[in-house]
Each structure stands twice: as structure tokens, then as C-alpha cells.
Motif scaffolding. Sequence first.
Motif, PDB file in Angstrom:
ATOM      1  N   UNK A  17      43.833  56.760  52.037  1.00  0.00           N
ATOM      2  CA  UNK A  17      42.740  56.570  51.095  1.00  0.00           C
ATOM      3  C   UNK A  17      42.144  55.186  51.232  1.00  0.00           C
ATOM      4  N   UNK A  18      40.927  55.037  50.706  1.00  0.00           N
ATOM      5  CA  UNK A  18      40.258  53.738  50.757  1.00  0.00           C
ATOM      6  C   UNK A  18      39.177  53.693  49.696  1.00  0.00           C
ATOM      7  N   UNK A  19      38.850  52.502  49.275  1.00  0.00           N
ATOM      8  CA  UNK A  19      37.775  52.343  48.317  1.00  0.00           C
ATOM      9  C   UNK A  19      37.036  51.047  48.591  1.00  0.00           C
ATOM     10  N   UNK A  20      35.737  51.023  48.231  1.00  0.00           N
ATOM     11  CA  UNK A  20      34.916  49.842  48.487  1.00  0.00           C
ATOM     12  C   UNK A  20      34.435  49.253  47.170  1.00  0.00           C
ATOM     13  N   UNK A  21      34.248  47.964  47.169  1.00  0.00           N
ATOM     14  CA  UNK A  21      33.648  47.304  46.013  1.00  0.00           C
ATOM     15  C   UNK A  21      32.988  46.012  46.481  1.00  0.00           C
ATOM     16  N   UNK A  22      31.991  45.618  45.687  1.00  0.00           N
ATOM     17  CA  UNK A  22      31.280  44.396  46.041  1.00  0.00           C
ATOM     18  C   UNK A  22      31.425  43.355  44.954  1.00  0.00           C
ATOM     19  N   UNK A  23      31.629  42.130  45.344  1.00  0.00           N
ATOM     20  CA  UNK A  23      31.720  41.011  44.398  1.00  0.00           C
ATOM     21  C   UNK A  23      30.364  40.304  44.414  1.00  0.00           C
ATOM     22  N   UNK A  24      29.793  40.213  43.235  1.00  0.00           N
ATOM     23  CA  UNK A  24      28.449  39.626  43.114  1.00  0.00           C
ATOM     24  C   UNK A  24      28.464  38.550  42.026  1.00  0.00           C
ATOM     25  N   UNK A  25      27.495  37.655  42.044  1.00  0.00           N
ATOM     26  CA  UNK A  25      27.401  36.653  40.957  1.00  0.00           C
ATOM     27  C   UNK A  25      27.074  37.337  39.635  1.00  0.00           C
ATOM     28  N   UNK A  26      27.770  36.970  38.578  1.00  0.00           N
ATOM     29  CA  UNK A  26      27.546  37.565  37.263  1.00  0.00           C
ATOM     30  C   UNK A  26      27.059  36.515  36.301  1.00  0.00           C
ATOM     31  N   UNK A  27      26.959  36.899  35.037  1.00  0.00           N
ATOM     32  CA  UNK A  27      26.511  35.925  34.032  1.00  0.00           C
ATOM     33  C   UNK A  27      27.487  34.753  33.888  1.00  0.00           C
ATOM     34  N   UNK A  28      28.765  35.091  34.007  1.00  0.00           N
ATOM     35  CA  UNK A  28      29.790  34.039  33.945  1.00  0.00           C
ATOM     36  C   UNK A  28      30.667  34.189  35.186  1.00  0.00           C
ATOM     37  N   UNK A  29      30.457  33.354  36.155  1.00  0.00           N
ATOM     38  CA  UNK A  29      31.244  33.437  37.389  1.00  0.00           C
ATOM     39  C   UNK A  29      30.893  34.688  38.185  1.00  0.00           C
ATOM     40  N   UNK A  30      31.842  35.126  38.987  1.00  0.00           N
ATOM     41  CA  UNK A  30      31.617  36.316  39.807  1.00  0.00           C
ATOM     42  C   UNK A  30      32.103  37.562  39.077  1.00  0.00           C
ATOM     43  N   UNK A  31      31.535  38.652  39.425  1.00  0.00           N
ATOM     44  CA  UNK A  31      31.975  39.927  38.852  1.00  0.00           C
ATOM     45  C   UNK A  31      31.904  40.996  39.941  1.00  0.00           C
ATOM     46  N   UNK A  32      32.300  42.182  39.587  1.00  0.00           N
ATOM     47  CA  UNK A  32      32.307  43.264  40.567  1.00  0.00           C
ATOM     48  C   UNK A  32      31.104  44.158  40.329  1.00  0.00           C
ATOM     49  N   UNK A  33      30.461  44.503  41.407  1.00  0.00           N
ATOM     50  CA  UNK A  33      29.229  45.269  41.343  1.00  0.00           C
ATOM     51  C   UNK A  33      29.485  46.707  40.883  1.00  0.00           C
ATOM     52  N   UNK A  34      28.575  47.181  40.052  1.00  0.00           N
ATOM     53  CA  UNK A  34      28.585  48.588  39.680  1.00  0.00           C
ATOM     54  C   UNK A  34      29.699  48.989  38.738  1.00  0.00           C
ATOM     55  N   UNK A  35      30.264  48.033  38.040  1.00  0.00           N
ATOM     56  CA  UNK A  35      31.347  48.366  37.108  1.00  0.00           C
ATOM     57  C   UNK A  35      30.828  48.163  35.691  1.00  0.00           C
ATOM     58  N   UNK A  36      30.944  49.214  34.893  1.00  0.00           N
ATOM     59  CA  UNK A  36      30.403  49.154  33.537  1.00  0.00           C
ATOM     60  C   UNK A  36      31.482  48.806  32.515  1.00  0.00           C
ATOM     61  N   UNK A  37      32.668  49.175  32.807  1.00  0.00           N
ATOM     62  CA  UNK A  37      33.721  49.004  31.797  1.00  0.00           C
ATOM     63  C   UNK A  37      34.951  48.375  32.456  1.00  0.00           C
ATOM     64  N   UNK A  38      35.374  47.289  31.911  1.00  0.00           N
ATOM     65  CA  UNK A  38      36.559  46.626  32.467  1.00  0.00           C
ATOM     66  C   UNK A  38      37.134  45.665  31.431  1.00  0.00           C
TER      67      UNK A  38
END
Lengths: 135, 161
Positions: B124-145
Amino acid sequence: MLTCILVAVCIFTSSDSLTQQPETHKEYTGQLVASGLLSAGFGISAAIFHTRSNQVYEEYQSSTTIAQALERWDRVRKFDLYRNVCIAGSVLFLARFMYYHMKQGDEPTSTGFVPCLDIQYTCSPKISIGLQRHL
Amino acid sequence: MKKVLLLVCFMAVIFSCHERNNIFDVGADDFVPPPHITQLILYRLYYDTQDSMLVGIRFLLPCTEAFERTLPITHRLYFSNTVMLVEHTEEVPSGTWAFYVEIFGPYEVGMYSLRHYFGGLPIGAGYFGVVPGPVGLTVEGVDEFEYCTWSGQDWVCTVYY
């Protein structure tokens, strides 16, 4: 390869005994020495292959990938096969050694004359007791 | 002589007792394959309290079915699909339907892939992107964490929607 060697040795030693004239004391000694040496040689080879097989088996047990496990198991099987062939060879020549050893034991040791009971059937049966040379 | 022959035969039988018992050996009788890991769900983001740097991510890994046996699963985190950043192997107990894995960075902006292996075989495998957020970096496309910061003694997490 070991099987070929084993078969070749068997044929060689068998043909040797078939072509020769009635066995004597000296020929038994030769067979004994040859069989004993071959049996010991195969036994030592079996021990070496057994040790190697066990080493590879330990490596197999500690394999961390599928490829490693399969490759090492194949090697274990290969060394097991070699060891089993060597054990078979060792047993074969050990049996041969024991056979000639017992045969040698049956032979007269100190004199060519042995006591015998000779029964002759003629018109009037008679029994004579004496010494007869063993052929 | 018979006794010797019997003894040798017995030894030969004993010597032939190698069993296929490695859990990665597909030819073993008790071989059990692991279930596939099809998703990569972001569960928590860990931030440095002082400079709000993204320092770690907890991923939830649901499986297609429960593990039938305790098996070692290796996770590898790749950056931009080329550079392996970290490798981690853990024993997943039998009966597990989902488990999480935490990977601490530091992270930088870019695409990451988390791949899962069993005995060198990808499951198995999964992809995610780390992008600049309002406070520091965050993960792209994540609504709930969960947003977690270090309080000095323990992580304090706040759920974000």
C-alpha cells in the motif's frame, strides 16, 4: 555431481571385484581400505554439508524479505540434498566395509588345512576323518 | 551391522528436519499474507510550540481486512518520490483493522509518499503534500485533524474542522 561420483565409484569397485579371480586375503584388505576410506570421506562430506545447511537455515530464519527467504530456503534444500547423498554414500560403503570385514573374518587365518568330515558314497559307504586343504 | 545401519538411517531422518517457518516464506504452510493498506488518513499534526514548525504527523492506516497474524510492516517515507527520508518497521498484532504511525520531521514544503511493505513487497501507499498554512506548514487537502503542541510535559491537542 556427487551422485555421479558415487555411481562411478560403485561401478569401478564392482567391476574390480568381478573381473578378478577368487578373492584372497590381500584383495579383501584392499576392499576394506577402499570402502572404509570412501565411507569416511562421504561421512565427513555429509557433516560439512550438514553444518553448512544449518548455517544457511539460520540465515533463512532471520530473513526479512520474501526474496531473501525464498533464496535461502533454496540453498538449504540444496545443501540438504548434498548431505543426504553423502549420507547414502557413506552408508553404502560402510555396509560394503562391514561385508568384507565379516567375509575376511570367515577366512582361515593361520593354516590352509581345516578339520573336515568327508563322507564318501560308494558301493559300501565309509566315513573318513582327516585334514583337507581349503581351496 | 543392522544396528549401525538403523542408527545411520535414523540420523539421516533426524537431519532432514528443516522446516519452512519464516513468516516471509510464501512456501511455508503457515504463511499468512497481510491485508492491503489502501488509505492514508491524517490524524494529528504536531507543531513546535515556539516557532510553530510542523515537526510530526500521525497517520491512520485502515486495512482492507483484519491481520490474521502478527506481522512486521515496514513504512518508508519518500520526499518527491525519490529521496527516502525515514524507514520504520513495526509489528502489527493479529486482529488489527487499522493502526497509526507517527513520523517526525522536520517537514518542508513538497510532496511526500508513505509506502508500506511486507517483506520487501509493497502492500500500500499514500500521498500527501505539505504546504504553507496560516500558522506554519500544514498538510494539503485535509479538513479535519488534531493540532498538537508540546506543553512541556505532554502534547496538548485541539481538534480542527
